[in-house]
Design an enzyme around this catalytic site. Structure first.
Site, PDB file in Angstrom:
ATOM      1  N   LYS A  18       0.879  -1.178   0.000  1.00  0.00           N
ATOM      2  CA  LYS A  18       0.000   0.000   0.000  1.00  0.00           C
ATOM      3  C   LYS A  18       0.907   1.217   0.000  1.00  0.00           C
ATOM      4  O   LYS A  18       1.685   1.419   0.936  1.00  0.00           O
ATOM      5  CB  LYS A  18      -0.895  -0.012   1.234  1.00  0.00           C
ATOM      6  CG  LYS A  18      -1.794   1.210   1.319  1.00  0.00           C
ATOM      7  CD  LYS A  18      -2.597   1.208   2.612  1.00  0.00           C
ATOM      8  CE  LYS A  18      -2.962   2.624   2.989  1.00  0.00           C
ATOM      9  NZ  LYS A  18      -3.367   2.733   4.396  1.00  0.00           N
TER      10      LYS A  18
ATOM     11  N   ALA B   3      -9.334   5.453   5.346  1.00  0.00           N
ATOM     12  CA  ALA B   3      -9.159   6.638   6.198  1.00  0.00           C
ATOM     13  C   ALA B   3     -10.435   7.442   6.356  1.00  0.00           C
ATOM     14  O   ALA B   3     -11.164   7.697   5.404  1.00  0.00           O
ATOM     15  CB  ALA B   3      -8.062   7.557   5.684  1.00  0.00           C
ATOM     16  N   GLY B   4     -10.670   7.831   7.588  1.00  0.00           N
ATOM     17  CA  GLY B   4     -11.782   8.726   7.897  1.00  0.00           C
ATOM     18  C   GLY B   4     -13.037   8.040   8.390  1.00  0.00           C
ATOM     19  O   GLY B   4     -13.873   8.654   9.040  1.00  0.00           O
TER      20      GLY B   4
ATOM     21  N   ASN C 253      -8.858   1.523  10.912  1.00  0.00           N
ATOM     22  CA  ASN C 253      -7.945   1.251  12.018  1.00  0.00           C
ATOM     23  C   ASN C 253      -8.333   2.070  13.236  1.00  0.00           C
ATOM     24  O   ASN C 253      -8.777   1.525  14.242  1.00  0.00           O
ATOM     25  CB  ASN C 253      -6.490   1.534  11.628  1.00  0.00           C
ATOM     26  CG  ASN C 253      -5.522   1.302  12.788  1.00  0.00           C
ATOM     27  OD1 ASN C 253      -5.843   0.637  13.765  1.00  0.00           O
ATOM     28  ND2 ASN C 253      -4.347   1.867  12.713  1.00  0.00           N
ATOM     29  N   THR C 254      -8.253   3.403  13.127  1.00  0.00           N
ATOM     30  CA  THR C 254      -8.533   4.261  14.280  1.00  0.00           C
ATOM     31  C   THR C 254      -9.871   3.925  14.935  1.00  0.00           C
ATOM     32  O   THR C 254      -9.953   3.807  16.163  1.00  0.00           O
ATOM     33  CB  THR C 254      -8.550   5.742  13.848  1.00  0.00           C
ATOM     34  OG1 THR C 254      -7.361   6.016  13.118  1.00  0.00           O
ATOM     35  CG2 THR C 254      -8.630   6.665  15.055  1.00  0.00           C
TER      36      THR C 254
ATOM     37  N   GLY D 281      -7.444   9.390  10.626  1.00  0.00           N
ATOM     38  CA  GLY D 281      -7.514   9.524  12.080  1.00  0.00           C
ATOM     39  C   GLY D 281      -8.629  10.427  12.582  1.00  0.00           C
ATOM     40  O   GLY D 281      -8.791  10.599  13.774  1.00  0.00           O
TER      41      GLY D 281
END
Lengths: 262, 381
Positions: free
Chosen positions: A97, A184-185, A206-207, A158
């Site tokens: 990635k 993301a997001g 992830n976050t 994040g």
């Protein structure tokens, strides 16, 4: 009906990809993967400590997952290329990635440098999945350069703010003939479902999982949401109506003419 | 334009007047914001904001988790040499102090490296006093050549260099710079640095920018708390951090909050900073700069450090010694200052894990490290 995601010739059942960077304990990671049913797991090479087994995150990953090392920390194409090569040489496989971030304030990806990195790495036999800012022209260049999928951000990484780039991602889904993976997001399972209903091929989180009070339960919730969103997309949801259907249609007088047709 | 121009612009800030105008409602509004301006940062450093410390802490904790996850990066300092020609009146290495001076030979550097690497740490900060005679850039380069065999990331905390010298060290394998302005108040700076090259306030202030031009990966700055009035010092350090982030968006910036510690000599901090003040400083910086790193060294006590982990800290030192040869106990020497948290790396790792965080021993990978050197030309600019 078989509905597998095909990336670089690999057939994948789970459309939830899992990040690993923010967990409090590596021992949580296999539990999270199991609960979410994720098959593709991304790991930052910068964090992989090859010398110390208990500190080496890779030793905590189930053996049947697809490892997708990422180039977190790369500031330009040359650094991303170098990180990808180190990862492959260290035995992390040939998926990568690409993350090129030259802005530490918002951590926005650099699409220009990313295209350059893809061009080189594809020629070297890597299966390249670029993290990018959702821009149609950039995505086209990445596709031309041989990317195996496109990974646009839903919101700055994040932030847990959801699909802020919805309109732009929708355009990528319509126009780019590659899997579009929202990366993301995404802060909540409902947002992951939303991305899947839109036609995204997969989402990466992830976050949202790592910072939940109960990461394992949240991982399961994301797995279910992604599955639900995918099924909703495949089933072709009815279009939403903003107005009630008029009981006295304005074109009703044409009905007779219609039926008069041969 | 450099940060010195900003210092001149901010010089006439009337802190007392600004702080007097701050209201509790204003603090509440600031805490609800997602994008903070520097005026907000200043308000968070006011005496009135200290009544909202818990609210600030909750917001800072959330923001840090969001951006850094449950992780604390660990590193340790390695003192290479204590020769120094500066006369900083607060420092144990002051040229006029009658202490034993020495620098590590390369063989000793290797012994220290082995001892530190045994702990599992991959991030190293190397330090020297200022002496271009005893610890020239060439010596530091030789040390780095030895150390990069053992560590995946090497930062320097040495005297200010030119852009070309920073480039040289980066090429040798250095990826981070730590340099504290010590005190941003130029008048006090003059008083505390009576002799030696460090008298040059501006050259030190602009050193991070020179390293930025040399394309270093990470820069860590800070004010030595206790030398000047802390509210204005932390404000200027935070402004410096924001300036660097804007000027060099690709660089990972971070800030430390070193407090004066007892050291060899008889200097007493003129502006003592309480634990409460320190906490307010850290929280205000976190809220102002959500993605910046925050470093806490072993200058602080074990108990305080454990409590600070959840307030925005992202990086901590462990198993530290400020003495030359201090990791092997081979040499008896006086440190730059007294360490307060004397716990070993193993203990630190256990404690951080018990607090619900992952102690990260490796967060960067030297791109020429591990395996064969990749000298192949990469066909991109």
């Amino acid at each position: 009906m078989e509905d597998k995601l095909d990336i670089g010739g690999r057939k994948i059942d789970s459309r939830l990809f899992m990040g690993t960077g923010k967990f409090a304990d590596y021992r949580l990671i296999p539990k999270v993967i199991k609960a979410s049913k994720a098959q593709v797991v991304t790991v930052a090479l910068r964090r992989v400590d090859f010398g110390t087994p208990e500190e080496n995150m890779l030793t905590y990953l189930p053996s049947d997952i697809i490892l997708m090392p990422n180039t977190s920390g790369a500031r330009n194409a040359a650094e991303a290329i170098r990180i990808a090569r180190i990862a492959r040489e260290a035995g992390c496989g040939n998926w990568v990635k690409i993350e090129v971030v030259s802005d530490q304030k918002y951590l926005m990806p650099d699409n220009f440098e990313t295209v350059k990195a893809i061009e080189v790495l594809v020629k070297e036999g890597f299966v390249v999945l670029p993290y990018m800012s959702p821009d149609l022209m950039a995505a086209k260049r990445m596709a031309e350069a041989g990317a195996a999928a496109i990974m646009p951000l839903g919101a700055p990484i994040g932030t847990n703010r959801g699909l802020k780039t919805r309109e732009l991602i929708q355009i990528l889904i319509s126009e780019i003939n590659l899997p579009i993976i929202v990366d993301a997001g995404i802060g909540r399972p409902s947002e992951a479902a939303e991305a899947m209903e839109l036609g995204a091929a997969a989402v990466l989180v992830n976050t949202a999982v790592a910072t939940a009070d109960n990461p394992v339960l949240m991982a399961e919730a994301f797995g279910l949401a992604v599955e639900a969103g995918r099924k909703a997309f495949l089933s072709g949801p009815g279009s939403t109506q903003h107005l009630a259907e008029a009981s006295s249609p304005l074109t009703g007088f044409l009905r007779n003419e219609e039926s008069a047709k041969p | 334009m450099t940060f010195y121009d900003e210092i001149l612009r901010l010089k006439n800030t009337d802190y007392t007047a600004v702080f007097e105008r701050v209201t509790p409602a204003q603090i509440a509004n600031i805490l609800a914001k997602t994008d903070m301006q520097y005026q907000d940062f200043l308000a968070l450093l006011s005496p009135k904001a200290s009544f909202s410390l818990e609210e600030m802490a909750q917001a800072a904790h959330k923001l840090t988790l969001q951006h850094f996850g449950h992780t604390i990066v660990l590193y340790t300092p390695l003192y290479l040499s204590n020769y120094c020609i500066n006369h900083c009146i607060y420092c144990g290495f002051n040229a006029t102090n009658d202490i034993q001076r020495r620098k590590l030979t390369l063989a000793e550097v290797e012994l220290e490296a082995k001892a530190i690497a045994q702990t599992g740490l991959q991030h190293l900060l190397i330090l020297t006093g200022e002496s271009r005679q005893h610890s020239p850039v060439s010596y530091i380069k030789e040390c780095v050549a030895v150390l990069r065999k053992y560590f995946s990331s090497i930062s320097i905390e040495i005297y200010p260099l030119s852009t070309e010298e920073y480039e040289e060290l980066i090429a040798a394998g250095v990826d981070g710079l730590t340099i504290y302005q010590e005190v941003y108040d130029e008048k006090i700076y003059g008083k505390l640095h009576p002799k030696g090259p460090k008298r040059d306030y501006r050259s030190r202030l602009e050193a991070p920018e020179r390293a930025g031009q040399a394309r270093i990966r990470a820069i860590n700055i800070g004010a030595l708390l206790g030398l000047g009035e802390w509210r204005s010092e932390v404000f200027l350090a935070g402004m410096h951090l924001a300036y660097l982030q804007k000027k060099f968006p690709e660089i990972e910036v971070s800030i430390s909050f070193p407090r004066m510690r007892p050291q060899f000599g008889d200097y007493q901090a003129e502006f003592p900073v309480s634990d409460r003040d320190l906490v307010q400083s850290i929280l205000a910086c976190r809220l102002f700069m959500p993605r910046a790193g925050i470093t806490i060294s072993t200058r602080e006590s074990a108990e305080l450090r454990d409590n600070l982990i959840r307030l925005g800290v992202t990086k901590m030192s462990g198993g530290s010694s400020t003495a030359i040869g201090g990791h092997t106990d081979a040499i008896d020497s006086i440190g730059q200052f007294e360490i307060s948290d004397k716990r070993s790396v193993d203990e630190m790792r256990r404690i951080i894990a018990n607090l619900g965080y992952k102690p990260v021993l490796k967060d960067w990978h030297d791109l020429n490290w591990g395996g064969k050197e990749d000298n192949e030309k990469i066909p991109v600019s």
